[in-house]
Design a protein around this motif. Structure first.
Motif, short mmCIF file in Angstrom:
data_model
loop_
_atom_site.label_atom_id
_atom_site.label_comp_id
_atom_site.label_asym_id
_atom_site.label_seq_id
_atom_site.Cartn_x
_atom_site.Cartn_y
_atom_site.Cartn_z
N VAL A 1 0.85 -1.18 0.00
CA VAL A 1 0.00 0.00 0.00
C VAL A 1 0.89 1.24 0.00
O VAL A 1 1.87 1.30 0.73
CB VAL A 1 -0.90 0.02 1.25
N VAL A 2 0.55 2.19 -0.83
CA VAL A 2 1.34 3.42 -0.93
C VAL A 2 0.49 4.57 -0.42
O VAL A 2 -0.69 4.68 -0.74
CB VAL A 2 1.77 3.69 -2.39
N PHE A 3 1.08 5.44 0.38
CA PHE A 3 0.39 6.63 0.88
C PHE A 3 0.96 7.84 0.19
O PHE A 3 2.16 7.91 -0.05
CB PHE A 3 0.59 6.76 2.39
N TYR A 4 0.11 8.80 -0.11
CA TYR A 4 0.56 10.00 -0.80
C TYR A 4 0.18 11.24 -0.02
O TYR A 4 -0.87 11.31 0.61
CB TYR A 4 -0.08 10.09 -2.19
N LEU A 5 1.06 12.20 -0.05
CA LEU A 5 0.71 13.54 0.38
C LEU A 5 -0.04 14.14 -0.79
O LEU A 5 0.52 14.33 -1.86
CB LEU A 5 1.98 14.35 0.69
N ILE A 6 -1.32 14.39 -0.62
CA ILE A 6 -2.17 14.74 -1.75
C ILE A 6 -2.43 16.24 -1.77
O ILE A 6 -2.82 16.83 -0.77
CB ILE A 6 -3.51 13.98 -1.66
N VAL A 7 -2.19 16.81 -2.91
CA VAL A 7 -2.52 18.22 -3.12
C VAL A 7 -3.97 18.29 -3.55
O VAL A 7 -4.42 17.55 -4.42
CB VAL A 7 -1.62 18.85 -4.19
N SER A 8 -4.73 19.14 -2.92
CA SER A 8 -6.14 19.27 -3.21
C SER A 8 -6.37 19.53 -4.70
O SER A 8 -5.56 20.16 -5.37
CB SER A 8 -6.72 20.41 -2.38
N GLN A 17 -3.34 17.78 2.03
CA GLN A 17 -4.15 16.82 2.76
C GLN A 17 -3.37 15.54 2.98
O GLN A 17 -2.50 15.18 2.19
CB GLN A 17 -5.44 16.50 1.99
N LEU A 18 -3.75 14.85 4.05
CA LEU A 18 -3.15 13.56 4.37
C LEU A 18 -4.30 12.63 4.75
O LEU A 18 -5.17 13.00 5.54
CB LEU A 18 -2.19 13.72 5.55
N HIS A 19 -4.31 11.43 4.16
CA HIS A 19 -5.40 10.49 4.37
C HIS A 19 -4.93 9.32 5.23
O HIS A 19 -3.79 8.86 5.10
CB HIS A 19 -5.92 9.97 3.03
N SER A 20 -5.83 8.84 6.08
CA SER A 20 -5.52 7.67 6.89
C SER A 20 -5.43 6.44 5.99
O SER A 20 -5.88 6.45 4.85
CB SER A 20 -6.59 7.47 7.96
N PRO A 35 3.86 23.79 4.84
CA PRO A 35 4.60 22.57 5.19
C PRO A 35 6.07 22.68 4.81
O PRO A 35 6.42 23.31 3.81
CB PRO A 35 3.89 21.48 4.40
N SER A 36 6.91 22.05 5.60
CA SER A 36 8.35 22.09 5.32
C SER A 36 8.81 20.86 4.57
O SER A 36 10.00 20.68 4.36
CB SER A 36 9.14 22.22 6.62
N THR A 37 7.88 20.00 4.18
CA THR A 37 8.26 18.82 3.41
C THR A 37 7.18 18.50 2.40
O THR A 37 6.01 18.81 2.61
CB THR A 37 8.50 17.60 4.31
N ALA A 38 7.60 17.86 1.32
CA ALA A 38 6.65 17.36 0.32
C ALA A 38 6.81 15.85 0.19
O ALA A 38 6.41 15.28 -0.80
CB ALA A 38 6.86 18.05 -1.02
N ARG A 39 7.42 15.24 1.19
CA ARG A 39 7.61 13.79 1.12
C ARG A 39 6.26 13.09 1.15
O ARG A 39 5.33 13.53 1.81
CB ARG A 39 8.47 13.30 2.29
N GLU A 40 6.19 11.96 0.46
CA GLU A 40 4.95 11.22 0.43
C GLU A 40 4.61 10.69 1.82
O GLU A 40 5.48 10.25 2.56
CB GLU A 40 5.06 10.04 -0.55
N GLY A 41 3.34 10.76 2.18
CA GLY A 41 2.88 10.17 3.41
C GLY A 41 3.19 10.95 4.67
O GLY A 41 3.08 10.41 5.77
N LYS A 42 3.54 12.22 4.57
CA LYS A 42 3.87 12.99 5.76
C LYS A 42 3.64 14.47 5.53
O LYS A 42 3.87 14.97 4.44
CB LYS A 42 5.33 12.75 6.14
N SER A 71 1.79 11.57 10.06
CA SER A 71 1.76 10.54 9.02
C SER A 71 0.66 9.53 9.34
O SER A 71 0.23 9.43 10.50
CB SER A 71 3.12 9.82 8.93
N PRO A 72 0.16 8.79 8.35
CA PRO A 72 -0.88 7.79 8.64
C PRO A 72 -0.32 6.67 9.49
O PRO A 72 0.83 6.27 9.35
CB PRO A 72 -1.26 7.26 7.25
N THR A 73 -1.15 6.15 10.40
CA THR A 73 -0.78 4.95 11.15
C THR A 73 -0.89 3.77 10.20
O THR A 73 -1.94 3.54 9.61
CB THR A 73 -1.73 4.76 12.35
N ILE A 74 0.20 3.03 10.06
CA ILE A 74 0.19 1.87 9.16
C ILE A 74 -0.67 0.76 9.75
O ILE A 74 -1.51 0.17 9.09
CB ILE A 74 1.63 1.36 8.92
N ALA A 75 -0.48 0.47 11.03
CA ALA A 75 -1.26 -0.54 11.74
C ALA A 75 -1.15 -0.23 13.22
O ALA A 75 -0.12 0.26 13.68
CB ALA A 75 -0.74 -1.95 11.44
N PRO A 76 -2.21 -0.53 14.01
CA PRO A 76 -2.15 -0.20 15.44
C PRO A 76 -0.92 -0.75 16.14
O PRO A 76 -0.37 -0.09 17.02
CB PRO A 76 -3.45 -0.81 15.98
#
Length: 199
Positions: A1-8, A17-20, A35-42, A71-76
Protein backbone atom coordinates in the motif's frame (compact mmCIF):
# COMPACT_ATOMS: atom_id res chain seq x y z
CA UNK A 1 0.00 0.00 0.00
CA UNK A 2 1.34 3.42 -0.93
CA UNK A 3 0.39 6.63 0.88
CA UNK A 4 0.56 10.00 -0.80
CA UNK A 5 0.71 13.54 0.38
CA UNK A 6 -2.17 14.74 -1.75
CA UNK A 7 -2.52 18.22 -3.12
CA UNK A 8 -6.14 19.27 -3.21
CA UNK A 9 -7.84 19.29 -6.59
CA UNK A 10 -8.76 22.92 -6.08
CA UNK A 11 -6.70 25.61 -7.77
CA UNK A 12 -5.18 26.52 -4.40
CA UNK A 13 -1.95 24.50 -4.41
CA UNK A 14 -1.22 25.57 -0.84
CA UNK A 15 -3.88 23.19 0.53
CA UNK A 16 -2.29 19.92 1.62
CA UNK A 17 -4.15 16.82 2.76
CA UNK A 18 -3.15 13.56 4.37
CA UNK A 19 -5.40 10.49 4.37
CA UNK A 20 -5.52 7.67 6.89
CA UNK A 21 -4.67 4.15 5.75
CA UNK A 22 -8.33 3.16 5.56
CA UNK A 23 -9.30 6.41 3.80
CA UNK A 24 -11.87 7.27 6.49
CA UNK A 25 -10.00 10.24 7.95
CA UNK A 26 -8.48 13.22 6.15
CA UNK A 27 -6.30 15.87 7.74
CA UNK A 28 -6.27 19.17 5.85
CA UNK A 29 -3.44 21.52 6.73
CA UNK A 30 -4.84 25.01 7.37
CA UNK A 31 -3.82 27.32 4.55
CA UNK A 32 -1.86 29.66 6.83
CA UNK A 33 0.61 26.86 7.68
CA UNK A 34 3.33 26.15 5.15
CA UNK A 35 4.60 22.57 5.19
CA UNK A 36 8.35 22.09 5.32
CA UNK A 37 8.26 18.82 3.41
CA UNK A 38 6.65 17.36 0.32
CA UNK A 39 7.61 13.79 1.12
CA UNK A 40 4.95 11.22 0.43
CA UNK A 41 2.88 10.17 3.41
CA UNK A 42 3.87 12.99 5.76
CA UNK A 43 3.08 16.60 6.56
CA UNK A 44 5.55 18.63 8.62
CA UNK A 45 4.80 22.15 9.82
CA UNK A 46 5.68 24.45 12.73
CA UNK A 47 4.09 27.20 14.78
CA UNK A 48 4.82 29.57 17.67
CA UNK A 49 3.45 28.47 21.04
CA UNK A 50 1.02 29.50 22.42
CA UNK A 51 0.01 31.99 19.69
CA UNK A 52 -0.26 29.23 17.02
CA UNK A 53 1.13 31.64 14.43
CA UNK A 54 2.91 29.76 11.64
CA UNK A 55 6.67 29.49 11.31
CA UNK A 56 7.95 29.46 7.76
CA UNK A 57 10.14 26.50 6.76
CA UNK A 58 13.89 26.93 6.69
CA UNK A 59 14.19 29.16 9.75
CA UNK A 60 16.45 28.24 12.63
CA UNK A 61 14.52 26.70 15.57
CA UNK A 62 12.92 29.39 17.73
CA UNK A 63 12.47 29.52 21.50
CA UNK A 64 8.69 29.15 21.24
CA UNK A 65 8.53 26.62 18.39
CA UNK A 66 6.44 23.47 18.17
CA UNK A 67 6.99 21.39 15.03
CA UNK A 68 4.56 18.63 14.03
CA UNK A 69 5.33 15.54 11.94
CA UNK A 70 2.08 13.83 10.90
CA UNK A 71 1.76 10.54 9.02
CA UNK A 72 -0.88 7.79 8.64
CA UNK A 73 -0.78 4.95 11.15
CA UNK A 74 0.19 1.87 9.16
CA UNK A 75 -1.26 -0.54 11.74
CA UNK A 76 -2.15 -0.20 15.44
CA UNK A 77 0.68 -2.53 16.46
CA UNK A 78 3.18 -0.30 14.62
CA UNK A 79 1.86 3.06 15.80
CA UNK A 80 3.71 5.74 17.74
CA UNK A 81 1.53 4.83 20.73
CA UNK A 82 3.81 1.83 21.21
CA UNK A 83 6.71 4.06 22.24
CA UNK A 84 5.02 4.69 25.60
CA UNK A 85 3.76 1.12 25.99
CA UNK A 86 7.15 -0.40 25.21
CA UNK A 87 8.97 1.97 27.55
CA UNK A 88 6.66 1.07 30.43
CA UNK A 89 6.82 -2.65 29.65
CA UNK A 90 10.59 -2.90 29.23
CA UNK A 91 11.91 -0.43 31.83
CA UNK A 92 13.91 -1.94 34.68
CA UNK A 93 13.44 -1.00 38.32
CA UNK A 94 16.76 0.79 38.83
CA UNK A 95 19.95 1.69 37.01
CA UNK A 96 22.18 -1.27 36.23
CA UNK A 97 25.78 -0.36 35.35
CA UNK A 98 26.06 -3.64 33.42
CA UNK A 99 23.17 -2.55 31.17
CA UNK A 100 23.62 1.23 30.90
CA UNK A 101 21.52 1.61 27.72
CA UNK A 102 18.27 0.48 29.33
CA UNK A 103 15.61 2.83 30.64
CA UNK A 104 14.79 2.57 34.34
CA UNK A 105 11.92 3.81 36.47
CA UNK A 106 12.49 6.83 38.67
CA UNK A 107 8.94 7.41 39.94
CA UNK A 108 5.82 9.46 39.45
CA UNK A 109 5.57 13.24 39.27
CA UNK A 110 1.93 14.29 39.18
CA UNK A 111 0.38 12.70 36.09
CA UNK A 112 3.79 11.85 34.61
CA UNK A 113 5.43 8.45 35.04
CA UNK A 114 9.16 9.13 34.79
CA UNK A 115 12.05 7.07 33.47
CA UNK A 116 15.71 7.73 32.77
CA UNK A 117 18.44 6.35 30.55
CA UNK A 118 22.11 6.75 31.38
CA UNK A 119 24.29 6.78 34.47
CA UNK A 120 22.70 8.83 37.30
CA UNK A 121 26.22 9.71 38.48
CA UNK A 122 26.79 11.48 35.15
CA UNK A 123 23.87 13.93 34.91
CA UNK A 124 25.03 15.40 31.61
CA UNK A 125 24.57 12.00 29.95
CA UNK A 126 21.05 11.38 31.27
CA UNK A 127 17.91 11.35 29.16
CA UNK A 128 14.59 11.60 30.98
CA UNK A 129 11.29 10.21 29.69
CA UNK A 130 7.76 11.19 30.70
CA UNK A 131 4.71 9.04 29.98
CA UNK A 132 1.17 10.25 30.59
CA UNK A 133 -2.39 9.69 29.53
CA UNK A 134 -3.60 12.57 27.38
CA UNK A 135 -7.02 14.20 27.54
CA UNK A 136 -8.17 11.99 24.63
CA UNK A 137 -7.09 8.80 26.43
CA UNK A 138 -4.00 8.13 24.33
CA UNK A 139 -0.64 7.45 25.95
CA UNK A 140 1.99 10.06 25.22
CA UNK A 141 5.78 9.52 25.29
CA UNK A 142 8.06 12.52 25.86
CA UNK A 143 11.85 12.42 25.71
CA UNK A 144 13.95 15.08 27.38
CA UNK A 145 17.35 14.32 25.89
CA UNK A 146 20.64 15.25 27.47
CA UNK A 147 20.85 18.78 28.85
CA UNK A 148 22.54 20.42 25.88
CA UNK A 149 19.74 19.46 23.45
CA UNK A 150 17.28 22.25 22.59
CA UNK A 151 14.09 20.22 22.06
CA UNK A 152 11.75 17.78 23.76
CA UNK A 153 10.52 15.00 21.45
CA UNK A 154 6.93 13.74 21.75
CA UNK A 155 5.30 10.63 20.23
CA UNK A 156 1.58 9.79 20.24
CA UNK A 157 -1.20 8.63 17.97
CA UNK A 158 -4.54 10.16 17.02
CA UNK A 159 -7.08 7.40 17.59
CA UNK A 160 -4.91 5.07 15.49
CA UNK A 161 -5.63 7.11 12.37
CA UNK A 162 -2.50 9.26 12.37
CA UNK A 163 0.88 8.95 14.03
CA UNK A 164 2.15 12.19 15.49
CA UNK A 165 5.66 13.20 16.40
CA UNK A 166 6.22 16.74 17.55
CA UNK A 167 9.06 18.68 19.07
CA UNK A 168 8.82 21.37 21.73
CA UNK A 169 11.47 24.04 22.22
CA UNK A 170 12.69 23.63 25.80
CA UNK A 171 12.12 27.29 26.76
CA UNK A 172 8.36 26.66 26.37
CA UNK A 173 8.48 24.54 29.53
CA UNK A 174 7.31 21.13 30.69
CA UNK A 175 3.53 21.45 30.82
CA UNK A 176 3.37 18.56 28.36
CA UNK A 177 -0.29 17.82 29.07
CA UNK A 178 -1.41 21.34 28.13
CA UNK A 179 0.87 21.51 25.08
CA UNK A 180 -0.49 18.17 23.93
CA UNK A 181 -4.04 19.48 24.25
CA UNK A 182 -3.16 22.40 21.96
CA UNK A 183 -1.48 20.14 19.39
CA UNK A 184 -4.30 17.59 19.33
CA UNK A 185 -6.98 20.29 19.19
CA UNK A 186 -5.32 21.72 16.09
CA UNK A 187 -5.14 18.28 14.47
CA UNK A 188 -8.71 17.32 15.42
CA UNK A 189 -10.19 20.62 14.23
CA UNK A 190 -8.71 19.98 10.81
CA UNK A 191 -9.51 16.29 10.46
CA UNK A 192 -12.70 15.15 8.76
CA UNK A 193 -14.15 11.65 8.83
CA UNK A 194 -16.01 9.91 6.05
CA UNK A 195 -19.65 9.49 6.97
CA UNK A 196 -21.01 5.95 6.87
CA UNK A 197 -23.49 5.35 4.05
CA UNK A 198 -27.12 6.00 4.97
CA UNK A 199 -29.71 3.28 4.48
Amino acid sequence: VVFYLIVSNTKDDSVKQLHSKDGKATFTLPVKYIPSTAREGKIIFAFHYPSMEPIRPGKAPENDEVEIYLSPTIAPDRSRANAAKNLEKNAIDQFNSNRPGLEYRIGQFGIYRMYQEGDPDKPDSLSTYYVFQAADGQRVWVKDPVNFMFLYKVLRTMDYQFDVQYTIAKPIGKDFFKIDEVVTALLNQNTTFQSPPTE
